[in-house]
Write a protein that holds these residues in place. Structure first.
Motif, PDB file in Angstrom:
ATOM      1  N   GLU A 125       0.831  -1.211   0.000  1.00  0.00           N
ATOM      2  CA  GLU A 125       0.000   0.000   0.000  1.00  0.00           C
ATOM      3  C   GLU A 125       0.862   1.256   0.000  1.00  0.00           C
ATOM      4  O   GLU A 125       0.559   2.240  -0.676  1.00  0.00           O
ATOM      5  CB  GLU A 125      -0.967  -0.027   1.189  1.00  0.00           C
ATOM      6  N   ALA A 126       1.977   1.222   0.746  1.00  0.00           N
ATOM      7  CA  ALA A 126       2.861   2.394   0.787  1.00  0.00           C
ATOM      8  C   ALA A 126       3.435   2.685  -0.592  1.00  0.00           C
ATOM      9  O   ALA A 126       3.549   3.847  -0.999  1.00  0.00           O
ATOM     10  CB  ALA A 126       3.992   2.168   1.793  1.00  0.00           C
ATOM     11  N   MET A 127       3.778   1.642  -1.336  1.00  0.00           N
ATOM     12  CA  MET A 127       4.387   1.894  -2.651  1.00  0.00           C
ATOM     13  C   MET A 127       3.342   2.079  -3.745  1.00  0.00           C
ATOM     14  O   MET A 127       3.632   2.683  -4.774  1.00  0.00           O
ATOM     15  CB  MET A 127       5.389   0.798  -2.969  1.00  0.00           C
ATOM     16  N   GLN A 128       2.110   1.613  -3.518  1.00  0.00           N
ATOM     17  CA  GLN A 128       1.033   1.974  -4.448  1.00  0.00           C
ATOM     18  C   GLN A 128       0.779   3.477  -4.393  1.00  0.00           C
ATOM     19  O   GLN A 128       0.560   4.126  -5.411  1.00  0.00           O
ATOM     20  CB  GLN A 128      -0.256   1.204  -4.102  1.00  0.00           C
ATOM     21  N   LEU A 129       0.826   4.027  -3.178  1.00  0.00           N
ATOM     22  CA  LEU A 129       0.516   5.449  -2.992  1.00  0.00           C
ATOM     23  C   LEU A 129       1.762   6.326  -3.072  1.00  0.00           C
ATOM     24  O   LEU A 129       1.659   7.509  -3.386  1.00  0.00           O
ATOM     25  CB  LEU A 129      -0.183   5.645  -1.637  1.00  0.00           C
ATOM     26  N   GLY A 130       2.915   5.753  -2.777  1.00  0.00           N
ATOM     27  CA  GLY A 130       4.142   6.547  -2.712  1.00  0.00           C
ATOM     28  C   GLY A 130       5.167   6.131  -3.760  1.00  0.00           C
ATOM     29  O   GLY A 130       6.374   6.348  -3.567  1.00  0.00           O
ATOM     30  N   ALA A 131       4.695   5.549  -4.851  1.00  0.00           N
ATOM     31  CA  ALA A 131       5.615   5.110  -5.907  1.00  0.00           C
ATOM     32  C   ALA A 131       6.496   6.274  -6.354  1.00  0.00           C
ATOM     33  O   ALA A 131       6.005   7.385  -6.556  1.00  0.00           O
ATOM     34  CB  ALA A 131       4.831   4.556  -7.095  1.00  0.00           C
ATOM     35  N   GLY A 132       7.795   6.022  -6.467  1.00  0.00           N
ATOM     36  CA  GLY A 132       8.737   7.057  -6.874  1.00  0.00           C
ATOM     37  C   GLY A 132       9.284   7.855  -5.706  1.00  0.00           C
ATOM     38  O   GLY A 132      10.332   8.486  -5.810  1.00  0.00           O
ATOM     39  N   ARG A 133       8.590   7.818  -4.586  1.00  0.00           N
ATOM     40  CA  ARG A 133       9.023   8.611  -3.429  1.00  0.00           C
ATOM     41  C   ARG A 133       9.635   7.752  -2.330  1.00  0.00           C
ATOM     42  O   ARG A 133      10.579   8.189  -1.673  1.00  0.00           O
ATOM     43  CB  ARG A 133       7.846   9.421  -2.847  1.00  0.00           C
ATOM     44  N   VAL A 134       9.056   6.564  -2.117  1.00  0.00           N
ATOM     45  CA  VAL A 134       9.569   5.714  -1.035  1.00  0.00           C
ATOM     46  C   VAL A 134       9.657   4.261  -1.493  1.00  0.00           C
ATOM     47  O   VAL A 134       8.768   3.747  -2.170  1.00  0.00           O
ATOM     48  CB  VAL A 134       8.683   5.783   0.233  1.00  0.00           C
ATOM     49  N   PHE A 135      10.756   3.613  -1.097  1.00  0.00           N
ATOM     50  CA  PHE A 135      10.855   2.164  -1.196  1.00  0.00           C
ATOM     51  C   PHE A 135      10.863   1.660   0.237  1.00  0.00           C
ATOM     52  O   PHE A 135      11.700   2.095   1.039  1.00  0.00           O
ATOM     53  CB  PHE A 135      12.142   1.750  -1.915  1.00  0.00           C
ATOM     54  N   VAL A 136       9.937   0.778   0.580  1.00  0.00           N
ATOM     55  CA  VAL A 136       9.884   0.257   1.955  1.00  0.00           C
ATOM     56  C   VAL A 136       9.757  -1.257   1.929  1.00  0.00           C
ATOM     57  O   VAL A 136       9.161  -1.837   1.018  1.00  0.00           O
ATOM     58  CB  VAL A 136       8.697   0.843   2.762  1.00  0.00           C
ATOM     59  N   LYS A 137      10.338  -1.882   2.952  1.00  0.00           N
ATOM     60  CA  LYS A 137      10.303  -3.347   3.011  1.00  0.00           C
ATOM     61  C   LYS A 137      10.391  -3.801   4.459  1.00  0.00           C
ATOM     62  O   LYS A 137      11.273  -3.375   5.203  1.00  0.00           O
ATOM     63  CB  LYS A 137      11.473  -3.921   2.222  1.00  0.00           C
ATOM     64  N   MET A 138       9.486  -4.720   4.836  1.00  0.00           N
ATOM     65  CA  MET A 138       9.519  -5.295   6.182  1.00  0.00           C
ATOM     66  C   MET A 138      10.493  -6.463   6.237  1.00  0.00           C
ATOM     67  O   MET A 138      10.857  -7.041   5.218  1.00  0.00           O
ATOM     68  CB  MET A 138       8.125  -5.765   6.601  1.00  0.00           C
ATOM     69  N   GLY A 139      10.918  -6.789   7.443  1.00  0.00           N
ATOM     70  CA  GLY A 139      11.665  -8.009   7.697  1.00  0.00           C
ATOM     71  C   GLY A 139      11.094  -8.666   8.945  1.00  0.00           C
ATOM     72  O   GLY A 139      10.443  -8.006   9.756  1.00  0.00           O
ATOM     73  N   ALA A 140      11.350  -9.950   9.098  1.00  0.00           N
ATOM     74  CA  ALA A 140      10.830 -10.658  10.264  1.00  0.00           C
ATOM     75  C   ALA A 140      11.398 -10.054  11.552  1.00  0.00           C
ATOM     76  O   ALA A 140      12.407  -9.355  11.538  1.00  0.00           O
ATOM     77  CB  ALA A 140      11.173 -12.144  10.184  1.00  0.00           C
ATOM     78  N   GLU A 141      10.732 -10.334  12.669  1.00  0.00           N
ATOM     79  CA  GLU A 141      11.193  -9.904  13.996  1.00  0.00           C
ATOM     80  C   GLU A 141      11.301  -8.387  14.127  1.00  0.00           C
ATOM     81  O   GLU A 141      12.242  -7.849  14.710  1.00  0.00           O
ATOM     82  CB  GLU A 141      12.514 -10.583  14.370  1.00  0.00           C
TER      83      GLU A 141
END
Lengths: 336, 336
Positions: free
Chosen positions: A245-261
């Motif tokens: 959802e963050a990159m659908q709305l913030g494409a070009g502005r933010v790259f975000v990625k979760m990791g476990a723990e």
């Protein structure tokens, strides 16, 4: 500096019911910390937060181009996906380009992380395969790299396999660390994971986002992966997932990625900043609230993206009957 | 006294990846603390940890006997069950004794907490009902009490309904607290939940387990509920669940019950002690490790129960391929 900062509160009624502590590092491309909470130098297993960095050799080696991987397939290589039908099809498609099947994946099988997808799979009478593993896209990328390197693919998850040597070298270069003596563990999908300073992870994502200090070849690979994620954000996570959802709305502005723990990482190209978050107790709900607060602090976006972020900084909790009973909220420490 | 103690570590390889802090209170029937870590007086929403206390009016009023509730149905009244077929059948059976159906339950519907049960339900082509809600047994008990009191059952989850007044009065008497001005929230299943000192919850379970200081009538009701849980421990949780396995192996010696957001409570009749645990961040994995360590500390049981507890004090973590990658372990603070 205290090791941990109070980052997130979970409320019920007017009371705080639970609390999450952790650390945040925001760095620029030179490695300078521009903001931190808690101990930014703490050693952290970045887990799936660094999948995009692990994907750099796939692109810069020419392997992805040689086998004609699509943007969706490259996005899936950076993903922790929900095992929804679109993800499974994309992973299978990438393997087909290599003349391989799900049997070649060494990540193990698990039921889709997306609950509805798991139930639909069960209702179809089928069971989970390695394609449903949230890491199947990354592993398809490892196999693509092995094929392009013309090495035996089997055992590609082992630290001494040529594929993992390339991946570890990319991690070292991007983070500016030496991983030979770093604390090491085995990740959920079987590959090595190395503990590294949180600030080094933030620096790596500043570089990943801005392309500075990487050399032309690697900078182009980073751009290719960023653009793949922005072009196919559903592949990165899936239905209802923060990163999608963050990159659908913030494409070009933010790259975000979760990791476990309780890991979350981000790149903000327009500022040349990278972000790395670790929640002490490993809670995803807290890492997401912190990332949302960080993005508002740094970008203060307007419109849909800003509204979506605000709803993630303070996310209502509802009970089974749909009644709002509390919220998950980032603390004021993170406000701008 | 610090508010929080380091209670649980989660390792990966040789490193600690995540940490959980919290508080532990162990009290006797007089309310005297016999052991504590962190702030034993912290206000805590005990959530589903106190279902057995909420079940006392059902038994002591004569309602359960009047409608002929079975031991399985009484155990389910104290349960946070997995929504497995046995749980659903038990809840439906209890309602049938009242001439009611699932429509009378006000807890809301959700997919079974037990993943395999959720998938099997989906595969059957059906969807979740209020019977699958982990609180359906408790709510069937509330309805039974309403029927016995000859009051309108509808609205039985509201704080001012005669059923909830009885339930709150029992909580106050057992914990020795006044809840009228206590911080209040709405629980996952719609009923009120009150924040109370952790030590008061421990005291309540010391009394629940030993039957001291309750009066003959309430002491008998507590014994009935303990024995129901020991007779039908599967109903309390379900397949693979901590409380079920602990009471299968420790029947007669320990009564244990989890609550949402990292709560765990216990009663140890032979010692006259009660236990209450709250993990700051709300993690169930941590609360379970702490409860296992507490039970070993207090009882040091031999045989199957002791071995099972030891495996819960240090619980191996495996990745999707089945490789052991770390463990969840209680810290030495809890060792005897």
């Amino acid at each position: 500096m205290t090791a941990s900062a109070p980052l997130v509160e979970v409320t019920r009624g007017l009371s705080v019911e639970s609390r999450h502590t952790g650390a945040v590092a925001i760095a620029d491309v030179t490695g300078k910390l521009v903001f931190s909470l808690g101990d930014a130098e703490r050693l952290t297993f970045p887990r799936s937060g660094v999948k995009a960095l692990q994907g750099l050799p796939l692109v810069e080696s020419g392997a992805a181009a040689r086998f004609g991987l699509t943007e969706a397939e490259l996005a899936l290589a950076c993903a922790s996906h929900g095992g929804e039908p679109e993800h499974v099809a994309t992973a299978a498609g990438a393997l087909a380009r290599l003349g391989l099947t799900a049997d070649a994946l060494e990540c193990g099988a698990h039921w889709p992380m997306n609950d509805a997808a798991a139930r639909a799979l069960a209702a179809s009478g089928a069971g989970p395969t390695t394609l449903h593993n949230n890491c199947s896209g990354k592993h398809a990328g490892f196999l693509c790299l092995a094929c392009a390197m013309e090495v035996e693919p089997a055992g590609y998850i082992d630290a001494e396999h040529p594929v993992q040597r390339e991946v570890t070298a990319a991690l070292e270069a991007m983070t500016g660390t030496r991983l030979a003596e770093a604390p090491r563990g085995v990740d959920g999908c079987g590959i090595p994971t190395f503990a590294m300073p949180l600030a080094a992870v933030a620096t790596a994502f500043a570089r990943f986002g801005a392309g500075h200090g990487l050399g032309e070849h690697r900078a182009a690979a980073a751009r290719t992966l960023r653009e793949a994620a922005w072009s196919a954000p559903f592949q990165i996570g899936g239905s209802g997932r923060f990163d999608t959802e963050a990159m659908q709305l913030g494409a070009g502005r933010v790259f975000v990625k979760m990791g476990a723990e309780g890991v979350h990482v981000g790149a903000i190209p327009e500022l040349g900043y990278g972000v790395a978050i670790k929640i002490d107790d490993g809670a995803t709900r807290a890492a997401e609230a912190v990332m949302a607060a960080v993005l508002i602090r740094l970008l203060a976006p307007e419109g849909d993206f800003g509204e979506w972020l605000a709803g993630r900084v303070r996310r209502p909790l509802r009970n089974w009957a749909g009644v709002e009973v509390g919220e998950v909220r980032a603390t004021e420490l993170l406000a701008g």
